[in-house]
Design a protein around this motif. Structure first.
Motif, PDB file in Angstrom:
ATOM      1  N   GLY A 188       3.968   6.028  -3.948  1.00  0.00           N
ATOM      2  CA  GLY A 188       2.762   6.805  -4.218  1.00  0.00           C
ATOM      3  C   GLY A 188       3.009   8.231  -4.674  1.00  0.00           C
ATOM      4  N   LYS A 201       1.011   8.847  -1.033  1.00  0.00           N
ATOM      5  CA  LYS A 201       0.144   9.397  -2.075  1.00  0.00           C
ATOM      6  C   LYS A 201      -0.183  10.849  -1.777  1.00  0.00           C
ATOM      7  CE  LYS A 201      -2.196   5.169  -3.500  1.00  0.00           C
ATOM      8  NZ  LYS A 201      -3.476   4.465  -3.548  1.00  0.00           N
ATOM      9  N   GLN A 203       0.866  -1.178   0.000  1.00  0.00           N
ATOM     10  CA  GLN A 203       0.000   0.000   0.000  1.00  0.00           C
ATOM     11  C   GLN A 203       0.904   1.230   0.000  1.00  0.00           C
ATOM     12  OE1 GLN A 203      -2.522   0.312   3.415  1.00  0.00           O
ATOM     13  NE2 GLN A 203      -3.443   2.220   2.740  1.00  0.00           N
ATOM     14  N   LYS A 204       0.713   2.107  -0.965  1.00  0.00           N
ATOM     15  CA  LYS A 204       1.545   3.298  -1.125  1.00  0.00           C
ATOM     16  C   LYS A 204       1.166   4.329  -0.072  1.00  0.00           C
ATOM     17  CE  LYS A 204       1.862   2.251  -5.966  1.00  0.00           C
ATOM     18  NZ  LYS A 204       1.949   2.718  -7.315  1.00  0.00           N
ATOM     19  N   LYS A 218       7.376   6.568  -7.221  1.00  0.00           N
ATOM     20  CA  LYS A 218       6.040   6.067  -7.578  1.00  0.00           C
ATOM     21  C   LYS A 218       5.666   4.820  -6.783  1.00  0.00           C
ATOM     22  CE  LYS A 218       5.376   8.259 -11.988  1.00  0.00           C
ATOM     23  NZ  LYS A 218       5.082   8.127 -13.412  1.00  0.00           N
TER      24      LYS A 218
END
Length: 194
Positions: A160, A122, A118-119, A157
Motif C-alpha cells: 500500500g 496505505k 488487503q494493503k 506498493k
C-alpha cells in the motif's frame, strides 16, 4: 510545507561509517531535522534478526525484537526512505532478509480469501535511493532498474505504500567529485520531506 514523520531505513550491510550510503542517510536526516520533521532511523547492519527459512517462519507469530521495533517505526511514519548499494544487480541480502521479516502477513498486508491481500500500509509514501558503481543511465536503460522496480512493485506498493520516488546514484567510485552534490540533494530532499 507539511511536517512529516519519516523513517529512514539505511540498508547498507557494512556498519563502517565510511560507506557513502551512511553519509547519504545522515545528510537526509540532518535536512529533515533542520526542517522540524520527526525522524526515526533504522540501520539494518546494527539489527539482530534471524532469516526466514520456511513458510512456518513467515506466517509464525515469533518476531525478533529488532524487527518488532522496526515495524513500530514503519507504522509510525508517513514517509519511508530506503537507501542501499546495488550488489550483484540487487539489494544486499541483509536488506532483503530484513524486508522479508518486517513485511510479513499481519503487518504489511492482511490475507483475504478471494479478494487478494488487503494493503495494510496505505497512506505512506517512499523514496528509494540506490548507489552503484556503474553509470545510472546504464542501470536504467540496459538493466531496466530492475531492483528498484522489484522493491517498488513487489514490496512497497503490494503493502500500500505509494507514491514511490527513486534516486539512482551511479559512478559512485569513478566520480567522487559529485559526492557533495549528491549529499546536498539528499539534504534538500530531507528538508522538503520528499
Amino acid at each position: 510545507m507539511t511536517l512529516r514523520r519519516i523513517a529512514i531505513i539505511d540498508g547498507h550491510p557494512d556498519p563502517d561509517p565510511a560507506r557513502f550510503v551512511h553519509a547519504l542517510a545522515d545528510r537526509y536526516a540532518e535536512g529533515a531535522t533542520k526542517a522540524s520533521h520527526e525522524v526515526r532511523r533504522i540501520m539494518v547492519s546494527a539489527l539482530e534478526f534471524s532469516l526466514l527459512g520456511s513458510r512456518h517462519d513467515w506466517e509464525g507469530e515469533y518476531i525478533d525484537f529488532d524487527i518488532k521495533r522496526s515495524q513500530v517505526s514503519i507504522r509510525w511514519a508517513d514517509h519511508l526512505v530506503f537507501l542501499y548499494p546495488l550488489w550483484l544487480g540487487d539489494m544486499p541480502a541483509l536488506l532483503k532478509g530484513f524486508l522479508e521479516q518486517v513485511m510479513r502477513p499481519g503487518f504489511a498486508f492482511e490475507p483475504q480469501t478471494g479478494k487478494g491481500p488487503q494493503k495494510a500500509l496505505k497512506g505512506r509514501s517512499a523514496l528509494v535511493v540506490v548507489t552503484m558503481g556503474m553509470p545510472a543511465l546504464v542501470y536504467r536503460a540496459y538493466y531496466g532498474a530492475h531492483s528498484v522496480k522489484s522493491l517498488e512493485r513487489n514490496i512497497l506498493k503490494f503493502s500500500g505504500i505509494s507514491p514511490v520516488q527513486h534516486m539512482i546514484i551511479g559512478d559512485v567510485e569513478a566520480r567522487p567529485g559529485m559526492r557533495d552534490e549528491w549529499l546536498s540533494r539528499l539534504s534538500f530532499l530531507g528538508e522538503t520531506g520528499q
